[in-house]
Scaffold this active site. Structure first.
Site, PDB file in Angstrom:
ATOM      1  N   HIS A   1      30.204  29.138  19.699  1.00  6.50           N
ATOM      2  CA  HIS A   1      29.924  28.423  20.974  1.00  6.50           C
ATOM      3  C   HIS A   1      28.420  28.604  21.689  1.00  6.50           C
ATOM      4  CE1 HIS A   1      30.191  32.371  23.249  1.00  6.50           C
ATOM      5  NE2 HIS A   1      31.227  32.657  22.445  1.00  6.50           N
TER       6      HIS A   1
ATOM      7  N   HIS B   1      32.201  25.528  34.629  1.00  8.12           N
ATOM      8  CA  HIS B   1      31.436  24.874  33.938  1.00  8.12           C
ATOM      9  C   HIS B   1      30.640  23.877  34.935  1.00  8.12           C
ATOM     10  CE1 HIS B   1      33.687  26.016  30.124  1.00  8.12           C
ATOM     11  NE2 HIS B   1      32.914  27.056  30.447  1.00  8.12           N
TER      12      HIS B   1
ATOM     13  N   GLU C   1      26.187  34.591  27.800  1.00 10.49           N
ATOM     14  CA  GLU C   1      27.649  35.078  27.158  1.00 10.49           C
ATOM     15  C   GLU C   1      27.614  34.829  25.477  1.00 10.49           C
ATOM     16  OE1 GLU C   1      31.067  32.480  27.841  1.00 10.49           O
ATOM     17  OE2 GLU C   1      29.726  31.345  29.293  1.00 10.49           O
TER      18      GLU C   1
ATOM     19  N   GLU D   1      29.520  38.811  29.089  1.00  9.59           N
ATOM     20  CA  GLU D   1      28.928  37.481  29.712  1.00  9.59           C
ATOM     21  C   GLU D   1      28.678  38.172  31.233  1.00  9.59           C
ATOM     22  OE1 GLU D   1      32.205  34.874  30.494  1.00  9.59           O
ATOM     23  OE2 GLU D   1      30.636  32.996  30.998  1.00  9.59           O
TER      24      GLU D   1
ATOM     25  N   ARG E   1      32.498  39.450  23.388  1.00 10.62           N
ATOM     26  CA  ARG E   1      31.880  38.791  24.208  1.00 10.62           C
ATOM     27  C   ARG E   1      31.581  39.609  25.630  1.00 10.62           C
ATOM     28  NH1 ARG E   1      34.653  34.504  24.091  1.00 10.62           N
ATOM     29  NH2 ARG E   1      35.857  34.459  26.530  1.00 10.62           N
TER      30      ARG E   1
ATOM     31  N   HIS F   1      26.162  28.341  30.384  1.00 11.56           N
ATOM     32  CA  HIS F   1      26.548  27.095  31.192  1.00 11.56           C
ATOM     33  C   HIS F   1      26.141  27.457  32.490  1.00 11.56           C
ATOM     34  CE1 HIS F   1      30.190  29.038  32.570  1.00 11.56           C
ATOM     35  NE2 HIS F   1      30.497  29.317  31.363  1.00 11.56           N
TER      36      HIS F   1
ATOM     37  N   TYR G   1      32.936  37.031  16.481  1.00 11.28           N
ATOM     38  CA  TYR G   1      34.414  36.863  16.326  1.00 11.28           C
ATOM     39  C   TYR G   1      34.565  36.884  14.989  1.00 11.28           C
ATOM     40  CZ  TYR G   1      33.425  35.005  21.007  1.00 11.28           C
ATOM     41  OH  TYR G   1      32.913  35.049  22.229  1.00 11.28           O
TER      42      TYR G   1
ATOM     43  N   HIS H   1      39.543  30.369  24.359  1.00 13.85           N
ATOM     44  CA  HIS H   1      40.033  30.193  25.686  1.00 13.85           C
ATOM     45  C   HIS H   1      41.358  30.452  25.653  1.00 13.85           C
ATOM     46  CE1 HIS H   1      36.651  27.093  27.234  1.00 13.85           C
ATOM     47  NE2 HIS H   1      36.185  28.271  27.503  1.00 13.85           N
TER      48      HIS H   1
ATOM     49  N   ASP I   1      31.881  34.242  36.646  1.00 10.62           N
ATOM     50  CA  ASP I   1      32.348  34.311  35.233  1.00 10.62           C
ATOM     51  C   ASP I   1      31.598  35.342  34.442  1.00 10.62           C
ATOM     52  OD1 ASP I   1      33.209  33.353  32.887  1.00 10.62           O
ATOM     53  OD2 ASP I   1      31.988  31.584  32.866  1.00 10.62           O
TER      54      ASP I   1
ATOM     55  N   ASP J   1      60.112  19.299  41.975  1.00  8.73           N
ATOM     56  CA  ASP J   1      59.253  18.986  43.555  1.00  8.73           C
ATOM     57  C   ASP J   1      58.302  20.309  43.372  1.00  8.73           C
ATOM     58  OD1 ASP J   1      60.869  20.996  44.049  1.00  8.73           O
ATOM     59  OD2 ASP J   1      62.040  20.003  45.663  1.00  8.73           O
TER      60      ASP J   1
ATOM     61  N   ASP K   1      37.775  37.947  30.271  1.00  8.81           N
ATOM     62  CA  ASP K   1      36.837  36.831  30.783  1.00  8.81           C
ATOM     63  C   ASP K   1      37.307  36.243  31.966  1.00  8.81           C
ATOM     64  OD1 ASP K   1      35.406  34.459  31.129  1.00  8.81           O
ATOM     65  OD2 ASP K   1      35.353  33.865  29.246  1.00  8.81           O
TER      66      ASP K   1
HETATM   67  N1  GLY Z   1      34.863  31.787  31.105  1.00 10.16           N
HETATM   68  C1  GLY Z   1      35.234  30.686  30.284  1.00 10.16           C
HETATM   69  C2  GLY Z   1      34.072  29.865  29.846  1.00 10.16           C
HETATM   70  O1  GLY Z   1      32.894  29.836  29.986  1.00 10.16           O
HETATM   71  O2  GLY Z   1      34.350  28.864  28.901  1.00 10.16           O
HETATM   72 MN    MN Z   2      31.409  31.255  30.864  1.00 12.40          MN
END
Ligand code: GLY
Ligand code: MN
Length: 444
Positions: A354, A365, A389, A413, A411, A358, A393, A247, A275, A41, A264
């Protein structure tokens, strides 16, 4: 900025009016998010739907906005909300109720949420469309159609349509939300400040032997202390080769001397998020191989940020980063050949898989288009915020790269506000040069 500045009802009225003016005649219907079950619950923490919160500021679940345009400069905002209920409020906390929705949130009218389906058909003038995004909540959509169908069948002698035309306001609302207003920019700036403070606190406290979730707690404690009630998304605290999982958010590994730690994370303030990613050495010093990779990513990121000019193609930063990263991969001995050709052939992809940017805002996002109907990249609008960003890798078992690079993930960002005067980095105060990060780890 006062903590309640974003609750000024005239702010939300202005946003609604602008939206209704763009949409044309019709009735806008926007529900908030639904509460969802976590287990037993226990519910997941509730966060209002981004569109609904942008248009109303109303924080509670079980709420729906119906906005009716009355003339060129006015509309009537009707909020359907949970009514006050002293017995329930003992368990769940106070509610604003319909009186509070009017008094504190500037609704012109408010009713109990249970009245919505009975009242809705009468709120839509005959022949006008309803602006509502179908497909997000099937139960809501079904009840919406049922309520119109029931109203039409009550008047079946008139041969009315079963429901009014339903038009998705999503793209128009997204374009409006993409360009941040003053209140949102202030919230984003504060979210950026808290996020920077969290990254700095974490970098100062991280040590070999610490678990990733301990570092996460240091970071997020700083967010909370500064007034951010929640994160904009689950923090990624990824040490060693976990940094190569884009992620990753298990955050459960024990860090070792010599690891890099990729963090991140973003604090949310008044519904808007930052972000920010930083990659730091757990023992306070980069190895030569780590520093070499790091400097390439940083060079790429700075080139990407410089490319964020109002009116440029939105992916200018991505293209600048691809050039810099690919040149770096040649320097590292990972790729061989002419960098321009390697970019054309996408040879960077195994190591940079990637996108670079964004939109950022209420959603990490965030809403906003990237391509026109012809598939071409849209121009960067002044007033939008986007991330830059880039990363590199190298998987721990990737035999295509020199041994000393394997397991390294980097990374970097930041959040960039596009202005007519050039890119403005909201998160600039988070150190990111090799020297600055090593100094930070030295804990003065
Ligand atoms: N900070 C997570 C992404 O930009 O996907
Ligand atoms: Mn991001």
């Amino acid at each position: 900025m006062s903590r309640d500045a974003h609750l000024d009802p005239s702010l939300h009225r202005g946003r609604r009016q602008r939206l209704l003016d763009s949409l044309g005649p019709g009735v806008l219907i926007v529900p908030t998010a639904r509460e969802t079950k976590r287990n037993g619950d226990v519910l997941h923490e509730f966060r209002p739907g981004s569109d609904f919160h942008y248009l109303t500021g109303f924080p509670e679940p079980d709420a729906v906005l119906v906005a009716v345009k009355t003339d060129r400069r006015r509309h009537r905002a009707i909020l359907f909300v949970r009514e006050r209920d002293p017995a329930r409020e003992i368990w769940d906390g106070p509610r604003h109720g319909s009186a509070g929705a009017i008094r504190r949130f500037g609704a012109d009218e408010a009713h109990a949420i249970g009245e919505l389906w009975r009242k809705l058909p009468d709120l839509v003038p005959e022949g006008q469309p309803v602006f509502h995004t179908l497909g997000r909540d099937r139960d809501f959509d079904r009840r919406l159609l049922d309520s119109f169908a029931a109203a039409a069948s009550r008047q079946r002698r008139r041969l009315l349509p079963m429901h009014p035309p339903i038009v998705d306001p999503g793209p128009v609302l997204a374009r409006q939300r993409q360009v941040k207003d003053r209140s949102e920019l202030a919230a984003m700036q504060r979210a950026a400040e808290l996020t920077v403070a969290g990254h700095i606190a974490l970098a100062r406290s991280v040590r070999p032997g610490m678990y990733e979730y301990e570092a996460q707690a240091v970071l997020e404690a700083e967010f909370r202390r500064g007034g951010s009630p929640r994160n904009g998304y689950p923090s990624i605290v990824a040490s060693g080769s976990n940094a190569c999982v884009l992620h990753y958010h298990e955050n459960s590994r024990r860090m070792r001397a010599g690891d890099l730690l990729l963090v991140d994370a973003g604090a949310e303030v008044q519904g808007c998020t930052a972000d920010v990613t930083r990659t730091i050495p757990v023992s306070g010093r980069f190895t030569d191989a780590q520093a070499a990779v790091y400097r390439i990513v940083l060079r790429a990121q700075l080139a990407g940020i410089r490319a964020c000019k109002a009116g440029a193609r939105w992916d200018a930063a991505h293209r600048a980063c691809l050039r810099a990263l690919t040149r770096g991969l040649v320097e590292l001995g990972v790729l061989r050949g002419d960098a321009a050709r390697l970019v054309r052939d996408q040879r960077y992809r195994p190591y940079y898989m990637h996108g670079t940017s964004h939109w950022l805002g209420r959603d990490v996002h965030d809403v906003g288009g990237y391509e026109g109907a012809d598939g071409a990249a849209l121009p960067l609008p002044a007033g939008a915020v986007l991330t830059v960003e880039p990363g590199l890798y190298f998987g721990p078992r990737d035999t295509s790269v020199p041994r000393e690079l394997r397991g390294i993930g980097v990374r970097i960002e930041d959040d960039v506000h596009v202005t007519r005067g050039g890119p403005r980095v909201l998160t600039d105060a988070a150190p990111k040069s090799v020297d600055a990060l090593e100094r930070l780890a030295a804990r003065p």
